[in-house]
Design an enzyme around this catalytic site. Structure first.
Site, PDB file in Angstrom:
ATOM      1  N   GLY A   1       0.965  -1.103   0.181  1.00 35.88           N
ATOM      2  CA  GLY A   1      -0.018   0.060  -0.006  1.00 35.88           C
ATOM      3  C   GLY A   1       0.801   1.186  -0.135  1.00 35.88           C
ATOM      4  O   GLY A   1       2.038   1.194  -0.440  1.00 35.88           O
ATOM      5  N   ASN A   2       0.173   2.470   0.545  1.00 35.83           N
ATOM      6  CA  ASN A   2       0.836   3.735   0.268  1.00 35.83           C
ATOM      7  C   ASN A   2       1.301   3.833  -1.111  1.00 35.83           C
ATOM      8  O   ASN A   2       2.502   4.107  -1.428  1.00 35.83           O
ATOM      9  CB  ASN A   2       2.028   3.862   1.090  1.00 35.83           C
ATOM     10  CG  ASN A   2       2.365   5.223   1.390  1.00 35.83           C
ATOM     11  OD1 ASN A   2       3.545   5.675   1.456  1.00 35.83           O
ATOM     12  ND2 ASN A   2       1.432   5.993   1.512  1.00 35.83           N
ATOM     13  N   LEU A   3       0.376   3.634  -1.989  1.00 40.76           N
ATOM     14  CA  LEU A   3       0.743   3.305  -3.508  1.00 40.76           C
ATOM     15  C   LEU A   3       0.971   4.943  -3.762  1.00 40.76           C
ATOM     16  O   LEU A   3       0.753   5.960  -3.983  1.00 40.76           O
ATOM     17  CB  LEU A   3      -0.278   2.828  -4.244  1.00 40.76           C
ATOM     18  CG  LEU A   3      -0.745   1.495  -3.978  1.00 40.76           C
ATOM     19  CD1 LEU A   3      -2.234   1.091  -4.450  1.00 40.76           C
ATOM     20  CD2 LEU A   3      -0.095   0.624  -3.765  1.00 40.76           C
TER      21      LEU A   3
ATOM     22  N   GLY B   1       8.711  -5.856  -8.611  1.00 39.88           N
ATOM     23  CA  GLY B   1       9.256  -4.651  -9.104  1.00 39.88           C
ATOM     24  C   GLY B   1      10.895  -4.981  -8.915  1.00 39.88           C
ATOM     25  O   GLY B   1      11.373  -5.867  -7.890  1.00 39.88           O
TER      26      GLY B   1
ATOM     27  N   GLN C   1       7.509  -9.501   7.883  1.00 44.99           N
ATOM     28  CA  GLN C   1       8.765  -9.276   7.363  1.00 44.99           C
ATOM     29  C   GLN C   1       9.429  -7.693   8.086  1.00 44.99           C
ATOM     30  O   GLN C   1      10.375  -7.368   7.282  1.00 44.99           O
ATOM     31  CB  GLN C   1       8.513  -8.951   5.874  1.00 44.99           C
ATOM     32  CG  GLN C   1       7.860  -7.737   5.622  1.00 44.99           C
ATOM     33  CD  GLN C   1       7.312  -7.909   3.991  1.00 44.99           C
ATOM     34  OE1 GLN C   1       6.634  -8.708   3.530  1.00 44.99           O
ATOM     35  NE2 GLN C   1       7.771  -6.962   3.348  1.00 44.99           N
TER      36      GLN C   1
ATOM     37  N   ASP D   1      13.040  -3.894  -5.905  1.00 43.91           N
ATOM     38  CA  ASP D   1      13.434  -5.151  -4.638  1.00 43.91           C
ATOM     39  C   ASP D   1      13.944  -6.368  -5.433  1.00 43.91           C
ATOM     40  O   ASP D   1      13.289  -7.308  -5.521  1.00 43.91           O
ATOM     41  CB  ASP D   1      12.210  -5.470  -3.859  1.00 43.91           C
ATOM     42  CG  ASP D   1      11.515  -4.310  -3.132  1.00 43.91           C
ATOM     43  OD1 ASP D   1      11.808  -3.814  -2.010  1.00 43.91           O
ATOM     44  OD2 ASP D   1      10.684  -3.423  -3.768  1.00 43.91           O
TER      45      ASP D   1
ATOM     46  N   HIS E   1       4.212   1.810  -8.047  1.00 38.02           N
ATOM     47  CA  HIS E   1       3.377   0.482  -7.979  1.00 38.02           C
ATOM     48  C   HIS E   1       2.313   0.668  -9.221  1.00 38.02           C
ATOM     49  O   HIS E   1       2.076  -0.408  -9.689  1.00 38.02           O
ATOM     50  CB  HIS E   1       2.421   0.720  -6.843  1.00 38.02           C
ATOM     51  CG  HIS E   1       3.054   0.708  -5.340  1.00 38.02           C
ATOM     52  ND1 HIS E   1       3.422   1.575  -4.512  1.00 38.02           N
ATOM     53  CD2 HIS E   1       3.904  -0.262  -4.771  1.00 38.02           C
ATOM     54  CE1 HIS E   1       4.111   1.371  -3.537  1.00 38.02           C
ATOM     55  NE2 HIS E   1       4.440  -0.016  -3.747  1.00 38.02           N
TER      56      HIS E   1
ATOM     57  N   SER F   1       9.473   5.202  -4.071  1.00 36.22           N
ATOM     58  CA  SER F   1       9.401   4.356  -2.695  1.00 36.22           C
ATOM     59  C   SER F   1       8.602   4.686  -1.649  1.00 36.22           C
ATOM     60  O   SER F   1       8.463   6.165  -1.502  1.00 36.22           O
ATOM     61  CB  SER F   1      10.932   4.042  -1.944  1.00 36.22           C
ATOM     62  OG  SER F   1      10.633   3.517  -0.952  1.00 36.22           O
TER      63      SER F   1
HETATM   64  P1  AMP Z   1       5.888  -2.813  -1.545  1.00 36.78           P
HETATM   65  O1  AMP Z   1       4.384  -1.790  -1.268  1.00 36.78           O
HETATM   66  O2  AMP Z   1       7.002  -1.664  -1.373  1.00 36.78           O
HETATM   67  O3  AMP Z   1       6.053  -4.039  -1.091  1.00 36.78           O
HETATM   68  O4  AMP Z   1       6.028  -2.699  -3.161  1.00 36.78           O
HETATM   69  C1  AMP Z   1       5.116  -3.508  -3.851  1.00 36.78           C
HETATM   70  C2  AMP Z   1       5.617  -4.041  -5.464  1.00 36.78           C
HETATM   71  O5  AMP Z   1       5.899  -2.607  -6.033  1.00 36.78           O
HETATM   72  C3  AMP Z   1       6.955  -4.884  -5.139  1.00 36.78           C
HETATM   73  O6  AMP Z   1       7.125  -5.787  -6.092  1.00 36.78           O
HETATM   74  C4  AMP Z   1       8.145  -3.759  -5.617  1.00 36.78           C
HETATM   75  O7  AMP Z   1       9.358  -4.120  -6.038  1.00 36.78           O
HETATM   76  C5  AMP Z   1       7.446  -2.798  -6.386  1.00 36.78           C
HETATM   77  N1  AMP Z   1       7.873  -1.319  -6.398  1.00 36.78           N
HETATM   78  C6  AMP Z   1       8.060  -0.528  -5.446  1.00 36.78           C
HETATM   79  N2  AMP Z   1       8.693   0.651  -5.733  1.00 36.78           N
HETATM   80  C7  AMP Z   1       8.967   0.533  -7.106  1.00 36.78           C
HETATM   81  C8  AMP Z   1       9.296   1.225  -8.094  1.00 36.78           C
HETATM   82  N3  AMP Z   1       9.923   2.636  -7.891  1.00 36.78           N
HETATM   83  N4  AMP Z   1       9.346   0.675  -9.530  1.00 36.78           N
HETATM   84  C9  AMP Z   1       9.084  -0.393  -9.738  1.00 36.78           C
HETATM   85  N5  AMP Z   1       8.458  -1.401  -8.778  1.00 36.78           N
HETATM   86  C10 AMP Z   1       8.500  -0.856  -7.450  1.00 36.78           C
END
Ligand code: AMP
Length: 296
Positions: A44-46, A161, A74, A164, A50, A199
């Site tokens: 979240g916090n998209l 993504g 995690q 990560d 995302h 991020s």
């Molecule tokens: P998160 O909400 O941080 O767990 O991210 C969810 C998904 O979005 C994960 O697969 C991340 O790798 C991907 N993600 C987060 N930020 C980015 C970005 N700047 N570019 C591409 N993918 C992203």
């Protein structure tokens, strides 16, 4: 209703509304009749990063399920689980606008009605290096929740993504080793114009830190350009990047240039043969820890 040419059309607008479900039971009902499902797991916090994953999911042509769940398993005891931004309504609006079919937003009780005692433990060689070294148990928590999401959604595809990078690799291996019938699709890193990888944690940065943050990417880029120009002294390049970051006020955990395939150091022979490499960094500015990487 009949058109002039006698073909049938509906007086209702097409079903575009996104379904929001919270429990695994509701999720099962929501996905039962969906075809060619692509799952995009998030916390979240998209942001636009995302949403670029949602676009890639739409391009797969079937239904899109996005999950929003801040996964306690995690987070380490001193990490930001409690303060991690939770922005349900804004996330739901963004997902609906992106054309997502089902948003799965479980509470902790929905996801873990009893303590999650069965875990997926990735091998130390992948999970206790880099992020896993600095965040013990992190990939155990990630692999466990992703496995549970896979079982709950039963997707055909899942998108992760490259931001990560180690996570993507660990999930790929998990899918291979358990022979899960899911295609893992990697999404490129979405960056701002200044190079800063988007991020959720960028939101923690002060104005000054936000101005400094793009130098994380720029420092990696300097090393990447040197490798591409033929410099094979990767130890020296890693040290140079660490020193640059330290001099700029960062506290780097690591800068490493390694094989894309298993994140291990390449041999001299592999370097000479042009083994696909990636440079990865984790560093803290102020009190915010950021990660980034570039494939070489
Ligand atoms: P998160 O909400 O941080 O767990 O991210 C969810 C998904 O979005 C994960 O697969 C991340 O790798 C991907 N993600 C987060 N930020 C980015 C970005 N700047 N570019 C591409 N993918 C992203």
């Amino acid at each position: 209703m009949l058109r002039e040419d006698n073909s049938v059309f509906s007086t209702h607008p097409p079903e575009t509304e996104m379904k929001i479900v919270h429990t695994i039971e509701e999720l099962h009902a929501a996905v039962r009749d969906l075809k060619n499902i692509t799952l995009v797991p998030t916390m979240g916090n998209l942001h636009d990063g995302h949403i670029s994953l949602m676009r890639l999911a739409k391009q797969q042509g079937g239904a899109v399920v996005a999950s929003v769940f801040v996964n306690r398993l995690q987070f380490g005891p001193n990490e930001d689980f409690d303060t991690y931004p939770r922005t349900f309504q804004a996330d739901a609006d963004k997902l609906e606008k992106a054309g997502v079919d089902v948003m799965f937003a479980p509470s902790e009780k929905d996801m873990y009605p009893v303590p999650q005692e069965y875990r997926v433990t990735p091998p130390d060689s992948l999970a206790n290096i880099l992020e896993g070294y600095f965040r013990p148990g992190f990939f155990n928590g990630v692999a466990t929740v992703v496995m549970k999401l896979f079982c709950a959604v039963r997707p055909d595809n899942a998108i992760f993504g490259k931001k990560d990078y180690q996570q993507l690799m660990i999930i790929r291996r998990m899918v291979e080793q358990f022979a899960l019938p899911i295609k893992i699709i990697a999404a490129e890193i979405h960056r701002g114009e200044n190079g800063l990888a988007m991020s959720s944690r960028n939101g923690y940065l002060s104005k000054e830190e936000l101005a400094e943050a793009p130098n994380l990417y720029k420092t990696l880029k300097v090393a990447v350009d040197k490798v591409r120009a033929g410099n094979k002294d990767i130890d020296a390049l890693e040290k140079e990047a660490m020193d640059t970051l330290k001099a700029r006020g960062w506290k780097p955990d690591y800068v490493t240039i390694c094989r894309q395939y298993n994140l291990q150091k390449p041999t001299a022979e592999e370097l000479a043969k042009g083994e696909p490499l990636v440079i990865l960094v984790a560093a803290t500015i102020g009190s915010t820890r950021l990660i980034d990487n570039i494939e070489i």
